[in-house]
Structures are given as structure tokens and as C-alpha cells.
Design an enzyme around this catalytic site. Structure first.
Site, PDB file in Angstrom:
ATOM      1  N   HIS A 139       0.816  -1.229   0.000  1.00 13.24           N
ATOM      2  CA  HIS A 139       0.000   0.000   0.000  1.00 13.24           C
ATOM      3  C   HIS A 139       0.848   1.277   0.000  1.00 13.24           C
ATOM      4  CE1 HIS A 139       0.051  -0.385   4.694  1.00 13.24           C
ATOM      5  NE2 HIS A 139       1.075   0.344   4.283  1.00 13.24           N
TER       6      HIS A 139
ATOM      7  N   HIS B  90      -2.394   4.403   9.695  1.00  7.98           N
ATOM      8  CA  HIS B  90      -1.052   4.876  10.048  1.00  7.98           C
ATOM      9  C   HIS B  90      -1.169   6.135  10.911  1.00  7.98           C
ATOM     10  CE1 HIS B  90      -0.534   2.457   6.408  1.00  7.98           C
ATOM     11  NE2 HIS B  90       0.714   2.271   6.749  1.00  7.98           N
TER      12      HIS B  90
ATOM     13  N   HIS C 145       9.936  -3.982   4.236  1.00  4.56           N
ATOM     14  CA  HIS C 145      10.320  -2.574   4.273  1.00  4.56           C
ATOM     15  C   HIS C 145      10.566  -2.100   5.694  1.00  4.56           C
ATOM     16  CE1 HIS C 145       5.905  -2.175   4.707  1.00  4.56           C
ATOM     17  NE2 HIS C 145       5.953  -0.856   4.797  1.00  4.56           N
TER      18      HIS C 145
ATOM     19  N   GLU D  85       3.624  -5.644   8.830  1.00  2.01           N
ATOM     20  CA  GLU D  85       2.304  -5.461   8.187  1.00  2.01           C
ATOM     21  C   GLU D  85       1.821  -6.764   7.533  1.00  2.01           C
ATOM     22  OE1 GLU D  85       2.547  -0.688   6.984  1.00  2.01           O
ATOM     23  OE2 GLU D  85       2.836  -2.175   5.437  1.00  2.01           O
TER      24      GLU D  85
END
Ligand code: DHB
Ligand code: FE
Length: 280
Positions: free
Chosen positions: A12, A59, A193, A240
């Protein structure tokens, strides 16, 4: 009866939304990324789901550090795209499916997963970027969406195992809904990431490939992987990926892999995307 027909997972990365919104999708940097979703856009246009149950993470947009639910289900009629600092993305309002959401909420809570009920919530890039990747830039999103937010921002996130079993409870809930609806479940975020600290920019293609392979064929055992392995191998934001296990838990034990795409670079993240279909 309602039925979960397929599962979709995708990263995303917020810069993907910005690239699309600013007309940069054809630029040399972004074109290979968007090309990787052309198949998926054709596929979903043919599948025509009525509802997407969209597992994502907020977030620190709808939830500040004041209040962080582990699992929150969106039961509203509409969800506005959030302003994350540069104005709200110019994407359609997200239409909810309150009746199905209420049914799922009751069934899942009665299956012993305590959900937070959100009757008003703005949705950030975690939800709108996956919609953009799968549907492009329509006037209105072509289906209803039930946003399902998972805390993967503030330690401790839920375990992979909890997420996988939650997926099974969601499956049971959808299966017991009386109206004929084609429901897809999406797991979003990931892949490897890390956005901060000495390891910022970490990408681990080997881990990501292992995760995709086992998500298809060995998901039950994959769900036992502890958080520390995600953080070590896929970086701090790689955790995530537990959200993909909610999607996988809601599908059959055996699934067909319809499509897979993996791409680096996209900002600081390895972009992964997979489409899985129930065989039954
Ligand atoms: C990036 C990725 C994310 O998952 C996120 O939430 C923010 C930024 C990035 O790669 O830039
Ligand atoms: Fe993220």
C-alpha cells in the site's frame, strides 16, 4: 448465501497513490509497477465482487496514539479519504456495507474475537492505495467496502496465528449471511520494508518469495512465525504482513494461485501482490 470467492493481497505504498493522483503513472519509474496490476484490473472487472472486506492498517490517521484498537471494523455507510498532510487524495468516497458489517461483527465477536466497532472513520493510504491499484481511477468505486483496521503500528501487533484464526472466523461469518453476495477479502501492507533507523530501506526478496510461496501452500505453518522473524527478515514495517494471514485464513485450505507480481523499487518498499481463488 454470501460467499468469499477470492483473496487479494497487495502492498500500500503511499507514493503509489501520489504517483497516480499527480498523473505520473506513465513515468519510467512508475510504469513497471502499474503494468504489474493490469492483469488484476481486468480480472477484478470480470469477477465483479459486491463487497470487498479490506484488511488494512491505519497509520496514526484515524487512530492517534491516544487510542489504538487491535482490530476495528468499519460499520458506517461511508468512509471519507483522510487528509494525511497533503490534502485528502482525490479518490471516491468509500461506500460501506453496514448490514453485512454488523452481521460479521456479531458473528466474529461471538467467535471470541473482540472487535472495536467504528461507526465513523476516515481511511488513509493503507486502504485507498490498494483500491487504486485494483480499480484504477473510476468516478466511484465499483463495489462496497468493509474496512477492517489492524494495529501493526504500535507494539505489540496481533500474532500471525491470531490473524490467521481471525480469518477463519470472518469466513464463518460471511458464510452464514443470508443474502447472495460475492465477497472478496483483501490483505494489504508489506512486503519487506523498514522506514526508519540504521536499516531504513531494507528489502529482502528471498524472504518475500518464501512468504508468498508459503502463503499459498503452507499457510497454517507460516502463521506460527513469530513477530521477531518478520522484523529481522522483513524490517520493522514488514510486520504489516500479518494482515495477509487474515485474508489467507478466510480462504479454503487449498487455493489456486491466479496471479503474482513482485516489484522493486517503489519508494522504500518491496511491492508484492497475489490473487488467490477458492477452488470450491
Ligand atoms: C512507505 C510504505 C508504507 O507501508 C507506509 O505506510 C509509508 C511509506 C514507503 O515505502 O514509502
Ligand atoms: Fe504502511
Amino acid at each position: 448465501m454470501a460467499k468469499i470467492t477470492a483473496g487479494v493481497a497487495t502492498s500500500h505504498v503511499p507514493a503509489i497513490g501520489a504517483a497516480l493522483d499527480l498523473g505520473k503513472a506513465g513515468d519510467a519509474y512508475w510504469k513497471p509497477l502499474f503494468d504489474g496490476y493490469e492483469f488484476s484490473k481486468r480480472w477484478i472487472a470480470a469477477e465483479k465482487p459486491d463487497v470487498v472486506f479490506l484488511v488494512y492498517n491505519d497509520h496514526a490517521t484515524a487512530f492517534s496514539l491516544d487510542c489504538i484498537p487491535t482490530f476495528a471494523i468499519g460499520c458506517a455507510e461511508f468512509f471519507q479519504p483522510a487528509d494525511e498532510g497533503w490534502g485528502a487524495r482525490p479518490v471516491p468516497v468509500v461506500e460501506g456495507a453496514p448490514e453485512l458489517a454488523a452481521h460479521i461483527t456479531q458473528s466474529v465477536i461471538e467467535s471470541d474475537f473482540d472487535l472495536t466497532i467504528m461507526n465513523r472513520m476516515e481511511v488513509d493510504h493503507g486502504l485507498t492505495v490498494p483500491l487504486s491499484l485494483m480499480f484504477g481511477q473510476p468516478e466511484a468505486w465499483p463495489c462496497k467496502v468493509i474496512p477492517f483496521a489492524v494495529n501493526v503500528v504500535q507494539y505489540p501487533p496481533p500474532s500471525g496465528r491470531r490473524c490467521y484464526n481471525l480469518g477463519k472466523a470472518i469466513r464463518k461469518a460471511v458464510d452464514s449471511y443470508g443474502k447472495d453476495l460475492k465477497v472478496q477479502i483483501w490483505g494489504t501492507g508489506g512486503m519487506s520494508h523498514q522506514l526508519q533507523g540504521p536499516r531504513a530501506g531494507l528489502i529482502n526478496r528471498e524472504f518475500d518469495t518464501m512468504f508468498l510461496d508459503r502463503l499459498v501452500n503452507d499457510a497454517d505453518a507460516l502463521s506460527m512465525m513469530p513477530h521477531i522473524d518478520y522484523v529481522r527478515e522483513a524490517g520493522s514495517e514488514g510486520v504489516e504482513l500479518v494482515m495477509w494471514l487474515i485474508m489467507r485464513g478466510a480462504l479454503d485450505a487449498e487455493v489456486e494461485e491466479v496471479y503474482r507480481f513482485y516489484h522493486v523499487p517503489a519508494s522504500n518498499t518491496a511491492v508484492g501482490h497475489i490473487i488467490l481463488k477458492n477452488k470450491s
